[in-house]
Design a protein around this motif. Sequence first.
Motif, PDB file in Angstrom:
ATOM      1  N   HIS A 268     -24.781 -31.117 -23.968  1.00  0.00           N
ATOM      2  CA  HIS A 268     -23.628 -31.731 -24.854  1.00  0.00           C
ATOM      3  C   HIS A 268     -22.808 -32.898 -23.828  1.00  0.00           C
ATOM      4  CE1 HIS A 268     -23.948 -29.311 -28.620  1.00  0.00           C
ATOM      5  NE2 HIS A 268     -24.301 -28.366 -27.578  1.00  0.00           N
ATOM      6  N   GLN A 269     -22.724 -33.841 -24.302  1.00  0.00           N
ATOM      7  CA  GLN A 269     -22.083 -34.972 -23.436  1.00  0.00           C
ATOM      8  C   GLN A 269     -20.761 -34.718 -23.587  1.00  0.00           C
ATOM      9  OE1 GLN A 269     -23.635 -38.898 -24.170  1.00  0.00           O
ATOM     10  NE2 GLN A 269     -22.427 -39.835 -22.575  1.00  0.00           N
ATOM     11  N   GLU A 270     -20.071 -34.383 -24.602  1.00  0.00           N
ATOM     12  CA  GLU A 270     -18.710 -34.049 -24.653  1.00  0.00           C
ATOM     13  C   GLU A 270     -18.209 -32.852 -23.875  1.00  0.00           C
ATOM     14  OE1 GLU A 270     -20.681 -32.427 -28.538  1.00  0.00           O
ATOM     15  OE2 GLU A 270     -20.796 -34.271 -27.327  1.00  0.00           O
ATOM     16  N   PHE A 271     -19.151 -31.848 -23.384  1.00  0.00           N
ATOM     17  CA  PHE A 271     -18.725 -30.798 -22.477  1.00  0.00           C
ATOM     18  C   PHE A 271     -19.415 -31.291 -21.038  1.00  0.00           C
ATOM     19  CE2 PHE A 271     -18.674 -28.923 -26.490  1.00  0.00           C
ATOM     20  CZ  PHE A 271     -17.812 -27.924 -26.356  1.00  0.00           C
ATOM     21  N   SER A 272     -19.544 -32.567 -20.757  1.00  0.00           N
ATOM     22  CA  SER A 272     -20.214 -32.882 -19.386  1.00  0.00           C
ATOM     23  C   SER A 272     -19.330 -32.808 -18.270  1.00  0.00           C
ATOM     24  CB  SER A 272     -20.942 -34.173 -19.578  1.00  0.00           C
ATOM     25  OG  SER A 272     -20.184 -35.290 -19.939  1.00  0.00           O
ATOM     26  N   PHE A 273     -19.497 -32.803 -17.054  1.00  0.00           N
ATOM     27  CA  PHE A 273     -18.829 -32.987 -15.930  1.00  0.00           C
ATOM     28  C   PHE A 273     -18.931 -34.292 -15.460  1.00  0.00           C
ATOM     29  CE2 PHE A 273     -19.904 -28.641 -16.475  1.00  0.00           C
ATOM     30  CZ  PHE A 273     -18.581 -27.780 -16.149  1.00  0.00           C
ATOM     31  N   ALA A 274     -17.882 -34.646 -14.766  1.00  0.00           N
ATOM     32  CA  ALA A 274     -17.659 -35.982 -14.305  1.00  0.00           C
ATOM     33  C   ALA A 274     -18.571 -36.368 -12.983  1.00  0.00           C
ATOM     34  CB  ALA A 274     -16.297 -36.459 -14.188  1.00  0.00           C
ATOM     35  N   THR A 275     -18.721 -37.525 -12.683  1.00  0.00           N
ATOM     36  CA  THR A 275     -19.799 -37.938 -11.362  1.00  0.00           C
ATOM     37  C   THR A 275     -18.933 -37.527 -10.446  1.00  0.00           C
ATOM     38  OG1 THR A 275     -20.487 -39.559 -12.765  1.00  0.00           O
ATOM     39  CG2 THR A 275     -20.973 -39.510 -10.508  1.00  0.00           C
ATOM     40  N   GLU A 276     -17.633 -37.628 -10.396  1.00  0.00           N
ATOM     41  CA  GLU A 276     -16.903 -37.420  -8.949  1.00  0.00           C
ATOM     42  C   GLU A 276     -16.817 -35.919  -8.594  1.00  0.00           C
ATOM     43  OE1 GLU A 276     -15.818 -38.848 -11.650  1.00  0.00           O
ATOM     44  OE2 GLU A 276     -15.669 -41.051 -11.016  1.00  0.00           O
ATOM     45  N   GLN A 277     -17.123 -34.975  -9.846  1.00  0.00           N
ATOM     46  CA  GLN A 277     -16.877 -33.576  -9.554  1.00  0.00           C
ATOM     47  C   GLN A 277     -18.061 -33.157  -8.855  1.00  0.00           C
ATOM     48  OE1 GLN A 277     -15.688 -31.476 -12.958  1.00  0.00           O
ATOM     49  NE2 GLN A 277     -15.624 -29.584 -11.895  1.00  0.00           N
ATOM     50  N   THR A 278     -17.924 -32.624  -7.615  1.00  0.00           N
ATOM     51  CA  THR A 278     -19.183 -32.214  -6.751  1.00  0.00           C
ATOM     52  C   THR A 278     -19.543 -30.882  -6.602  1.00  0.00           C
ATOM     53  OG1 THR A 278     -17.646 -32.247  -4.771  1.00  0.00           O
ATOM     54  CG2 THR A 278     -18.739 -34.136  -5.117  1.00  0.00           C
TER      55      THR A 278
ATOM     56  N   GLN B  95     -28.651 -17.303 -20.216  1.00  0.00           N
ATOM     57  CA  GLN B  95     -29.232 -18.525 -20.191  1.00  0.00           C
ATOM     58  C   GLN B  95     -27.996 -19.688 -20.736  1.00  0.00           C
ATOM     59  OE1 GLN B  95     -32.883 -19.689 -21.506  1.00  0.00           O
ATOM     60  NE2 GLN B  95     -32.968 -21.552 -20.303  1.00  0.00           N
ATOM     61  N   PHE B  96     -27.589 -20.585 -19.806  1.00  0.00           N
ATOM     62  CA  PHE B  96     -26.636 -21.669 -20.478  1.00  0.00           C
ATOM     63  C   PHE B  96     -27.028 -22.944 -19.667  1.00  0.00           C
ATOM     64  CE2 PHE B  96     -24.649 -19.205 -16.930  1.00  0.00           C
ATOM     65  CZ  PHE B  96     -24.183 -20.109 -16.300  1.00  0.00           C
ATOM     66  N   THR B  97     -26.334 -23.989 -20.085  1.00  0.00           N
ATOM     67  CA  THR B  97     -26.629 -25.301 -19.774  1.00  0.00           C
ATOM     68  C   THR B  97     -25.595 -26.027 -19.314  1.00  0.00           C
ATOM     69  OG1 THR B  97     -28.343 -25.576 -21.002  1.00  0.00           O
ATOM     70  CG2 THR B  97     -27.887 -27.469 -20.427  1.00  0.00           C
ATOM     71  N   LEU B  98     -25.525 -26.551 -18.272  1.00  0.00           N
ATOM     72  CA  LEU B  98     -24.301 -27.305 -17.857  1.00  0.00           C
ATOM     73  C   LEU B  98     -24.570 -28.863 -17.698  1.00  0.00           C
ATOM     74  CD1 LEU B  98     -22.759 -25.359 -14.710  1.00  0.00           C
ATOM     75  CD2 LEU B  98     -22.330 -25.393 -17.102  1.00  0.00           C
ATOM     76  N   THR B  99     -23.777 -29.775 -18.305  1.00  0.00           N
ATOM     77  CA  THR B  99     -24.180 -31.445 -18.430  1.00  0.00           C
ATOM     78  C   THR B  99     -23.437 -31.888 -17.334  1.00  0.00           C
ATOM     79  OG1 THR B  99     -24.450 -30.709 -20.871  1.00  0.00           O
ATOM     80  CG2 THR B  99     -24.465 -33.268 -20.171  1.00  0.00           C
TER      81      THR B  99
END
Length: 396
Positions: free
Chosen positions: A192-202, A282-286
């Motif tokens: 889900h793009q609305e649940f995605s993590f930002a690029t800066e978050q390493t 099982q879960f998905t991180l975006t």
Amino acid sequence: MQRFRYRFDLTSLHFWIVIIIAIISQALKAASVVVPSSNCYVLDNSSRIVDFGSDLVVRFCKDVESRSQTGYVDFGRFDRFNHFVAGSGQVDFVQGFYNGDLVKCEHSYDKLGRTAQVNIICGTCPNGQCKVGVGCICNVTYESTCRVFVELAIQCEKPGPRVFKGFTVGFHPRTWEIVYDGMTQLGFERSHQEFSFATEQTHVYLYMTAIASLSTLVQKPIVKTFPDIGLEVRLSGSGAAGKPPTTLSPTALVVDWRCEKARDTPYEVNITIPVEGYEPIQFTLTKMCEFTQTQDGDATRGWAIFGVLSCIFIILSALFCCGGFIYKTRVQRQHGIDALPGMTILSACLETVSGAGQGYTRAEDINSAFANEASWERPVSAQGTRRQSERKYGAI
């Protein structure tokens, strides 16, 4: 011809066996328990999920008792924290209704107004009173004016996968945003793009908990990225090492990721946690990758190499300086020159290289050694006067 056909049949059989095994493997690999879209589901005594598909409505049509308030008020409302709970014996599920409005029931012993307990039986009534169609009421028993028991028979769905009840995954040790009670929550069941993590978050910290009696069933997590090129993902922490999580001692699962290739659409990071005897969690991180990121390890190694080379350079400089002045001192001794000037310069060199000197040494201080050599033939009083006039910065 017969021999050829025999070989062909064996090859076909082998081919279909491979296909079937591959399909089963993919099904088991992708199997996970996700929260149903409806609120009409429950776990039975064997921790298998039963999804009724649509809301189950129970109406109490015969109600001639007077109410404490005018107008139509429900007989009772179901508990929003426990929609269904597993039953025992011949009762498969139990659902309670509370806060019913009836005269003299507001201050009853349970402090919940008029109450009702609905015992749900999957199949037919025990007394054979009615056969199951849409559903039928087998029996109604009043414990008191304010409490009633209803026995209901309905056609239940076939039990689904076995849920690892009590297992949670959250962003804090006491939360369960991702997995609650063994089921993956909406928003993390797929990308889900609305649940995605930002690029800066390493990196992201996840915390897992489980019932202590079943915590040893949790195995090491497995990570898979789609696409598999462009995002580097590494798992660390006590959870990645396979330490059993408990409610008192949650385990941490650290997800370190770095964008190696920019992409307009987010990356999918699928994390699977196998559980012995249950369906895997099982879960998905975006993860968003709007730009590439440099690797912290390369920068750290660069600074380490720079520090080592600097130390080597300082040591070699000190050795070169010391060797040069020792050689000069020996040459001076061979020609009958006192080694004191050379040793004085050597000491100044060592202080300069090591930085251990107490203050800055002026040029006339170095040259004073040569002046002292000329003053050795003078009287002691003149020599003492001469030394009192010599000073160094930073010395007393």
